[in-house]
Scaffold this motif. Structure first.
Motif, PDB file in Angstrom:
ATOM      1  N   THR A 162       0.822  -1.210   0.000  1.00  9.09           N
ATOM      2  CA  THR A 162       0.000   0.000   0.000  1.00  9.09           C
ATOM      3  C   THR A 162       0.858   1.264   0.000  1.00  9.09           C
ATOM      4  O   THR A 162       1.823   1.371   0.752  1.00  9.09           O
TER       5      THR A 162
ATOM      6  N   ASN B 160      -2.249   7.779  -0.400  1.00  8.48           N
ATOM      7  CA  ASN B 160      -2.834   8.578  -1.473  1.00  8.48           C
ATOM      8  C   ASN B 160      -2.603  10.074  -1.282  1.00  8.48           C
ATOM      9  O   ASN B 160      -2.561  10.832  -2.246  1.00  8.48           O
TER      10      ASN B 160
ATOM     11  N   ASN C  41     -11.080   3.167  -4.418  1.00  8.94           N
ATOM     12  CA  ASN C  41      -9.653   3.017  -4.163  1.00  8.94           C
ATOM     13  C   ASN C  41      -9.283   1.601  -3.751  1.00  8.94           C
ATOM     14  O   ASN C  41      -8.286   1.047  -4.218  1.00  8.94           O
ATOM     15  N   THR C  42     -10.095   0.997  -2.879  1.00 12.49           N
ATOM     16  CA  THR C  42      -9.806  -0.370  -2.442  1.00 12.49           C
ATOM     17  C   THR C  42      -9.949  -1.348  -3.591  1.00 12.49           C
ATOM     18  O   THR C  42      -9.117  -2.248  -3.766  1.00 12.49           O
TER      19      THR C  42
ATOM     20  N   ASP D 186      -6.946  -0.976  -5.953  1.00 11.37           N
ATOM     21  CA  ASP D 186      -5.720  -1.526  -5.370  1.00 11.37           C
ATOM     22  C   ASP D 186      -5.760  -3.053  -5.333  1.00 11.37           C
ATOM     23  O   ASP D 186      -4.748  -3.726  -5.581  1.00 11.37           O
TER      24      ASP D 186
ATOM     25  N   VAL E 212     -10.176   9.084 -12.077  1.00  9.69           N
ATOM     26  CA  VAL E 212      -8.907   8.453 -11.718  1.00  9.69           C
ATOM     27  C   VAL E 212      -7.822   9.522 -11.758  1.00  9.69           C
ATOM     28  O   VAL E 212      -7.616  10.169 -12.794  1.00  9.69           O
TER      29      VAL E 212
ATOM     30  N   ARG F  86      -1.033  10.167  -8.351  1.00 17.42           N
ATOM     31  CA  ARG F  86      -0.509  10.790  -7.134  1.00 17.42           C
ATOM     32  C   ARG F  86       0.334  12.017  -7.456  1.00 17.42           C
ATOM     33  O   ARG F  86       0.388  12.964  -6.678  1.00 17.42           O
TER      34      ARG F  86
ATOM     35  N   ILE G  16     -10.514   7.921  -7.501  1.00 10.27           N
ATOM     36  CA  ILE G  16      -9.543   6.850  -7.297  1.00 10.27           C
ATOM     37  C   ILE G  16      -8.153   7.437  -7.484  1.00 10.27           C
ATOM     38  O   ILE G  16      -7.882   8.093  -8.490  1.00 10.27           O
ATOM     39  N   ILE G  17      -7.300   7.231  -6.505  1.00  8.91           N
ATOM     40  CA  ILE G  17      -5.916   7.681  -6.616  1.00  8.91           C
ATOM     41  C   ILE G  17      -5.086   6.462  -6.985  1.00  8.91           C
ATOM     42  O   ILE G  17      -4.900   5.558  -6.167  1.00  8.91           O
ATOM     43  N   SER G  18      -4.620   6.421  -8.215  1.00  9.59           N
ATOM     44  CA  SER G  18      -3.886   5.234  -8.673  1.00  9.59           C
ATOM     45  C   SER G  18      -2.907   5.610  -9.778  1.00  9.59           C
ATOM     46  O   SER G  18      -3.242   6.386 -10.681  1.00  9.59           O
TER      47      SER G  18
END
Length: 526
Positions: A58, A61, A186-187, A190, A212, A215, A281-283
């Motif tokens: 992990t 974020n 987010n979950t 991931d 989306v 970072r 969503i932070i990805s």
């Protein structure tokens, strides 16, 4: 510690409980923290057990510059977006730095918290040792307590694995399997990413779109673009022109997304719901994995149609060996006697709203303070807006400490009930159109209340009143840095006020802004 000081029990020693324990202790209370785990940090401590926790992979974020506590920076050699391991070390260092270890009761299971009205105290019944008595109680067990598992027709005939994302710890256990991850958040992102290269097929099933965001944008953590000046403008618009505020905020985020990613129509990510319905969503890898076909975006689940088969809303049939529900949690307060449970009376409009999804809606003043016992019962974990939990609950517990200390006043019970009714009308208006987090508040309005209650002096010194003009005139360079530099949590400890200021706040703010500016300059040069 003054032995005659009011005693406070903090139940739960994750981020929320630790910062509440520290701030109440700093305000002069005699505080004891309890946790059933033998470690602090809550979900930030990785465990193989079926408990809510991060994975070793992990990555946070929110940048460390914006997501830390108000008077305790991350080590300067920590990356802006560090791993969960860094965060766990940070929390353990926080305990050590503020000498909190002596106040911790780890590995302690609490059976029930109930009121003793005759003695005007709280009974904390501890497994194996019986009742202990406290003047005040803070429930800080957080929002990630009870997994939310939607009903799915035919699930009883499914012969594969069915689990909540909380129990997903080891991707290698799904080697060669066809896995459906349910939930585009987010979950979910991931979890799906962690399965790539291990599972035979990875599907992510969802009923709505999503924004989306990376970072880092143009070499800069994207959250560094938010300043106090921008937050103040958005807060004014949110309060006075809410539709315009929503439009501007969501438009800004979509522009940030589209600048980096080409979102294909077949992924069904657009149109994305407003942020008040679904946070972005932070990805850094979801889009590339979708482009490569390693993650397949599919419609929502309709039913299980066979021992190893599911049917989607659009009629598509998929073979599946496992279903992982990345569908969030329900807040619950089962440790509390029902007579003081803030969720025992649920607003009818909330129950009937499509976006409530069966989640309880607690009646709490400012989403913190019990209406039954406002001077002795409070909750950490029921406030939500677009920011990090560390600074949010640092400010929330500072405000609570000053209220319970008598330095800040509460309105009458009648006025507090009216305020809760207004908040519930607000959240129900969101839930009638789509998904809603029960704790979602108007950020500017809530922060203004917390600033005043905590006596932080931020809005006064950076506002249009006399203090604001004086500060601007006397220290224009620092004023501008606070308004237009990185919105660091240290701002809440700069000014003298009711709560304890931090002598290192100014130096840390100047240092962080200088370091980030230099990093950005070097990137442009190279």
């Amino acid at each position: 510690m003054d032995k005659d000081a009011p005693t406070v029990a903090v139940v739960g020693l994750g981020v929320l409980g630790l910062v509440a324990l520290k701030n109440l202790t700093e305000a002069g209370f005699n505080v004891t923290g309890f946790d059933r785990n033998d470690y602090v940090g809550g979900l930030w401590h990785y465990t193989d057990e079926d408990k809510t926790s991060v994975l070793p992979t992990t990555i946070i974020n929110i940048s460390k510059e914006r997501g830390c506590f108000t008077d305790f920076p991350f080590p300067h050699d920590t990356p802006s977006h560090c791993t969960s391991g860094h965060v766990q070390q940070y929390l353990e260092s926080y305990v050590e730095h503020f000498n909190l270890t002596k106040s911790l009761r780890l590995g302690t299971t609490i059976n029930i918290v109930k009121r003793d009205d005759k003695e005007d105290r709280w009974i904390v019944d501890i497994e194996g040792s019986g009742p202990e008595y406290f003047d005040k109680v803070i429930i800080a067990t957080g929002i990630n307590s009870r997994p939310h598992l939607p009903a799915l027709e035919g699930i009883e005939q499914f012969e594969g694995q069915v689990l909540h994302s909380r129990a997903f710890k080891r991707p290698e256990l799904f080697k060669g399997k066809k896995v459906i991850v349910v939930g585009m958040g987010n979950t979910g992102a991931d979890t799906a990413a962690a399965l790539c290269g291990v599972a035979d097929k990875v599907y992510i099933s969802h009923n709505h779109g999503a924004l989306v965001l990376p970072r880092v944008l143009n070499g800069i953590p994207f959250d560094h673009t938010m300043t106090i000046r921008k937050a103040a403008i958005m807060g004014f618009l949110e309060l006075n022109f809410p539709k315009l505020a929503d439009f501007l905020f969501n438009t800004m985020l979509k522009k940030m997304q589209d600048k980096v990613y080409n979102i294909r129509p077949e992924w069904n990510l657009s149109p994305a719901p407003p942020v008040k319905h679904a946070v972005p969503i932070i990805s850094d890898n979801l889009v590339s994995l979708l482009e490569a076909g390693q993650i397949l975006s599919v419609n929502g689940l309709k039913r299980v149609s066979g021992p190893a088969e599911v049917e989607l809303d659009d009629g598509t049939l998929l073979e599946a060996d496992a279903i992982i529900w990345a569908t969030g949690y329900k807040t619950e307060f089962t440790l509390l006697d029902r007579n003081v449970d803030p969720t025992r009376h649920t607003t009818p409009k909330w129950e009937s709203a499509i976006g409530s999804r069966g989640k309880p809606l607690p009646r709490l003043y400012q989403n913190i303070i019990s209406l039954d016992h406002p001077t002795s019962l409070a909750f950490m974990g029921c406030v939500a807006f677009a920011t990090g939990a560390f600074p949010l609950y640092d400010l929330a517990s500072m405000a609570l400490a000053e209220i319970w200390k008598g330095n800040s006043n509460l309105p009458s019970i009648k006025e507090m009930n009216r305020a809760v009714d207004r908040q519930h009308d607000f959240i129900c208006s969101i839930a009638k159109d789509g998904s809603a987090a029960p704790g979602w508040v108007r950020q500017g309005e809530w922060v203004d209340w917390a600033n005043k209650a905590a006596g932080a002096g931020v809005n006064e010194h950076l506002g249009w009143g006399l203090k604001g003009w004086q500060f601007w005139f006397q220290d224009r360079e620092f004023y501008k840095l606070l308004m237009d530099g990185i919105y660091t949590p240290f701002v809440w400890r700069v000014f003298d006020g009711k709560r304890k200021a931090w002598g290192g706040a100014r130096a840390e703010i100047e240092k962080i802004n200088a370091e980030v500016a230099e990093r950005n300059r070097l990137k442009k040069v190279n």
